[in-house]
Motif scaffolding. Structure first.
Motif, PDB file in Angstrom:
ATOM      1  N   VAL A  20       0.849  -1.194  -0.062  1.00  0.00           N
ATOM      2  CA  VAL A  20      -0.249  -0.114  -0.025  1.00  0.00           C
ATOM      3  C   VAL A  20       1.007   1.221  -0.209  1.00  0.00           C
ATOM      4  CG1 VAL A  20      -1.871   1.327   1.117  1.00  0.00           C
ATOM      5  CG2 VAL A  20      -1.789  -1.243   1.387  1.00  0.00           C
ATOM      6  N   TYR A  21       0.560   2.276  -0.844  1.00  0.00           N
ATOM      7  CA  TYR A  21       1.499   3.399  -1.146  1.00  0.00           C
ATOM      8  C   TYR A  21       0.457   4.649  -1.008  1.00  0.00           C
ATOM      9  CZ  TYR A  21       5.085   0.385  -3.221  1.00  0.00           C
ATOM     10  OH  TYR A  21       5.817  -0.588  -3.368  1.00  0.00           O
ATOM     11  N   VAL A  22       1.133   5.691  -0.638  1.00  0.00           N
ATOM     12  CA  VAL A  22       0.417   7.109  -0.680  1.00  0.00           C
ATOM     13  C   VAL A  22       1.214   7.704  -1.568  1.00  0.00           C
ATOM     14  CG1 VAL A  22      -0.283   9.029   0.500  1.00  0.00           C
ATOM     15  CG2 VAL A  22      -0.575   6.796   1.467  1.00  0.00           C
ATOM     16  N   ALA A  23       0.344   8.550  -2.642  1.00  0.00           N
ATOM     17  CA  ALA A  23       1.250   9.272  -3.660  1.00  0.00           C
ATOM     18  C   ALA A  23       0.414  10.786  -3.715  1.00  0.00           C
ATOM     19  CB  ALA A  23       1.086   8.671  -5.206  1.00  0.00           C
ATOM     20  N   THR A  24       1.068  11.929  -3.890  1.00  0.00           N
ATOM     21  CA  THR A  24       0.559  12.961  -3.947  1.00  0.00           C
ATOM     22  C   THR A  24       1.083  13.628  -5.331  1.00  0.00           C
ATOM     23  OG1 THR A  24       2.509  14.146  -2.946  1.00  0.00           O
ATOM     24  CG2 THR A  24       0.939  13.446  -1.533  1.00  0.00           C
ATOM     25  N   VAL A  25       0.058  14.632  -5.487  1.00  0.00           N
ATOM     26  CA  VAL A  25       0.291  15.505  -6.727  1.00  0.00           C
ATOM     27  C   VAL A  25       0.054  16.834  -6.218  1.00  0.00           C
ATOM     28  CG1 VAL A  25       0.266  13.689  -8.471  1.00  0.00           C
ATOM     29  CG2 VAL A  25      -1.905  14.935  -7.786  1.00  0.00           C
ATOM     30  N   MET A  53      -3.753  10.237  -3.075  1.00  0.00           N
ATOM     31  CA  MET A  53      -4.232   9.031  -3.475  1.00  0.00           C
ATOM     32  C   MET A  53      -3.415   7.861  -2.992  1.00  0.00           C
ATOM     33  SD  MET A  53      -3.067   9.630  -7.217  1.00  0.00           S
ATOM     34  CE  MET A  53      -2.490  11.545  -7.187  1.00  0.00           C
ATOM     35  N   VAL A  54      -4.305   6.715  -2.982  1.00  0.00           N
ATOM     36  CA  VAL A  54      -3.856   5.434  -2.371  1.00  0.00           C
ATOM     37  C   VAL A  54      -3.528   4.863  -3.752  1.00  0.00           C
ATOM     38  CG1 VAL A  54      -4.402   3.233  -1.002  1.00  0.00           C
ATOM     39  CG2 VAL A  54      -5.073   5.667  -0.224  1.00  0.00           C
ATOM     40  N   LEU A  55      -2.404   3.944  -3.683  1.00  0.00           N
ATOM     41  CA  LEU A  55      -1.858   2.988  -4.627  1.00  0.00           C
ATOM     42  C   LEU A  55      -1.680   1.531  -3.909  1.00  0.00           C
ATOM     43  CD1 LEU A  55      -0.916   5.845  -5.519  1.00  0.00           C
ATOM     44  CD2 LEU A  55       0.758   4.597  -6.966  1.00  0.00           C
ATOM     45  N   ILE A  56      -2.135   0.675  -4.775  1.00  0.00           N
ATOM     46  CA  ILE A  56      -2.075  -0.774  -4.141  1.00  0.00           C
ATOM     47  C   ILE A  56      -1.196  -1.610  -5.287  1.00  0.00           C
ATOM     48  CG2 ILE A  56      -3.256  -3.003  -3.782  1.00  0.00           C
ATOM     49  CD1 ILE A  56      -5.602  -1.317  -2.772  1.00  0.00           C
ATOM     50  N   LYS A  57      -0.094  -2.275  -4.929  1.00  0.00           N
ATOM     51  CA  LYS A  57       0.834  -2.899  -5.935  1.00  0.00           C
ATOM     52  C   LYS A  57       0.448  -4.497  -5.482  1.00  0.00           C
ATOM     53  CE  LYS A  57       5.289  -3.378  -7.670  1.00  0.00           C
ATOM     54  NZ  LYS A  57       4.837  -4.613  -8.576  1.00  0.00           N
ATOM     55  N   PRO A  58      -0.278  -5.109  -6.136  1.00  0.00           N
ATOM     56  CA  PRO A  58      -0.667  -6.478  -5.810  1.00  0.00           C
ATOM     57  C   PRO A  58       0.739  -7.507  -5.824  1.00  0.00           C
ATOM     58  CG  PRO A  58      -2.168  -5.903  -7.736  1.00  0.00           C
ATOM     59  CD  PRO A  58      -1.029  -4.848  -7.556  1.00  0.00           C
ATOM     60  N   SER A  60       0.976 -10.383  -6.269  1.00  0.00           N
ATOM     61  CA  SER A  60       0.976 -11.496  -7.502  1.00  0.00           C
ATOM     62  C   SER A  60       1.822 -10.922  -8.659  1.00  0.00           C
ATOM     63  CB  SER A  60      -0.612 -11.915  -7.640  1.00  0.00           C
ATOM     64  OG  SER A  60      -0.452 -12.829  -9.033  1.00  0.00           O
ATOM     65  N   PRO A  61       2.745 -11.902  -9.191  1.00  0.00           N
ATOM     66  CA  PRO A  61       3.237 -11.438 -10.483  1.00  0.00           C
ATOM     67  C   PRO A  61       2.124 -11.617 -11.584  1.00  0.00           C
ATOM     68  CG  PRO A  61       4.307 -13.501  -9.576  1.00  0.00           C
ATOM     69  CD  PRO A  61       3.067 -13.117  -8.634  1.00  0.00           C
ATOM     70  N   ALA A  62       1.127 -12.414 -11.397  1.00  0.00           N
ATOM     71  CA  ALA A  62       0.071 -12.302 -12.295  1.00  0.00           C
ATOM     72  C   ALA A  62      -0.723 -10.902 -12.607  1.00  0.00           C
ATOM     73  CB  ALA A  62      -0.954 -13.487 -12.390  1.00  0.00           C
ATOM     74  N   ARG A  63      -0.510 -10.094 -11.559  1.00  0.00           N
ATOM     75  CA  ARG A  63      -1.200  -8.669 -11.766  1.00  0.00           C
ATOM     76  C   ARG A  63       0.019  -7.596 -11.515  1.00  0.00           C
ATOM     77  NH1 ARG A  63      -6.128  -8.431  -7.784  1.00  0.00           N
ATOM     78  NH2 ARG A  63      -6.090  -6.336  -8.789  1.00  0.00           N
ATOM     79  N   PRO A  64       0.773  -7.190 -12.590  1.00  0.00           N
ATOM     80  CA  PRO A  64       1.688  -6.300 -12.571  1.00  0.00           C
ATOM     81  C   PRO A  64       1.359  -5.043 -12.365  1.00  0.00           C
ATOM     82  CG  PRO A  64       1.494  -7.052 -14.802  1.00  0.00           C
ATOM     83  CD  PRO A  64       0.578  -7.875 -13.939  1.00  0.00           C
ATOM     84  N   GLU A  65      -0.009  -4.688 -12.784  1.00  0.00           N
ATOM     85  CA  GLU A  65      -0.342  -3.105 -12.832  1.00  0.00           C
ATOM     86  C   GLU A  65      -0.512  -2.826 -11.257  1.00  0.00           C
ATOM     87  OE1 GLU A  65      -4.005  -5.533 -12.509  1.00  0.00           O
ATOM     88  OE2 GLU A  65      -2.336  -5.576 -13.967  1.00  0.00           O
ATOM     89  N   VAL A  66      -0.291  -1.417 -10.999  1.00  0.00           N
ATOM     90  CA  VAL A  66      -0.677  -0.701  -9.717  1.00  0.00           C
ATOM     91  C   VAL A  66      -1.955  -0.220  -9.760  1.00  0.00           C
ATOM     92  CG1 VAL A  66      -0.046   1.081  -8.328  1.00  0.00           C
ATOM     93  CG2 VAL A  66       1.911  -0.085  -9.336  1.00  0.00           C
ATOM     94  N   ILE A  67      -2.901  -0.446  -8.850  1.00  0.00           N
ATOM     95  CA  ILE A  67      -4.270   0.169  -8.808  1.00  0.00           C
ATOM     96  C   ILE A  67      -4.161   1.537  -8.076  1.00  0.00           C
ATOM     97  CG2 ILE A  67      -6.627  -0.285  -8.117  1.00  0.00           C
ATOM     98  CD1 ILE A  67      -4.418  -3.277  -8.569  1.00  0.00           C
TER      99      ILE A  67
END
Length: 163
Positions: A20-25, A53-58, A60-67
């Motif tokens: 779980v990440y937090v990002a700012t702009v 905003m909150v980012l989730i990096k799964p 699982s290598p099957a889901r490489p995208e960040v949500i």
């Protein structure tokens, strides 16, 4: 976990769980009503105008995208968005994907305490009150609440601002 707040996102690991990440702009505004609102905010001496905003990096290598989960109007440049912000109307929690975690203005804040952060975030969003009230119920409050739901960390926005 305070030491993790200073770890750049590129060096962070999640220990086998969804990260779980937090990002700012910086807040930006298009010409017209949104720009007028930003000018009013500046005139009221509101400092550190950032969008969180909150980012989730799964894990699982099957889901490489960040949500990315983002509490803001869909089209920030529209008059409807400006009116929604001013009147506290309902706005959606936006969800989108990124190819990777940003390297700047993004911090890993922990690992998800559950087995599936995406499911937990969707469950949280189904109960999140979506009346936007800038300064009282906005992206900072959403980020704090979602991060707490996912990781147990409290008041993450304030802790990141101090670090």
């Amino acid at each position: 976990m305070a030491s993790q707040f200073l770890i750049p996102s590129a060096n962070a690991t999640s220990g086998g769980r969804d990260a779980v990440y937090v990002a700012t702009v910086p807040l930006k505004a298009a010409a017209g009503p949104p720009q007028l609102m930003m000018s009013m905010a500046y005139s009221l001496n509101l400092k550190n105008l950032e969008h969180f905003m909150v980012l989730i990096k799964p894990s699982s290598p099957a889901r490489p995208e960040v949500i990315v989960f983002d509490f803001q109007p869909v089209n920030l440049e529209s008059i409807e968005a400006a009116l929604s912000i001013l009147s506290g109307k309902l706005i959606p929690v936006m969800q989108r994907t990124l190819k990777k975690v940003p390297r700047q203005r993004c911090w890993m804040v922990g690992s998800c305490k559950g087995n599936n952060a995406m499911e937990m975030a969707i469950e949280f969003n189904n109960s999140w009150e979506t009346h936007l009230k800038v300064g009282f119920h906005d992206c900072r409050h959403y980020t704090n609440a979602l991060v707490q739901h996912l990781t147990g960390e409290i008041q993450i926005v304030e802790r990141l601002r101090r670090s």
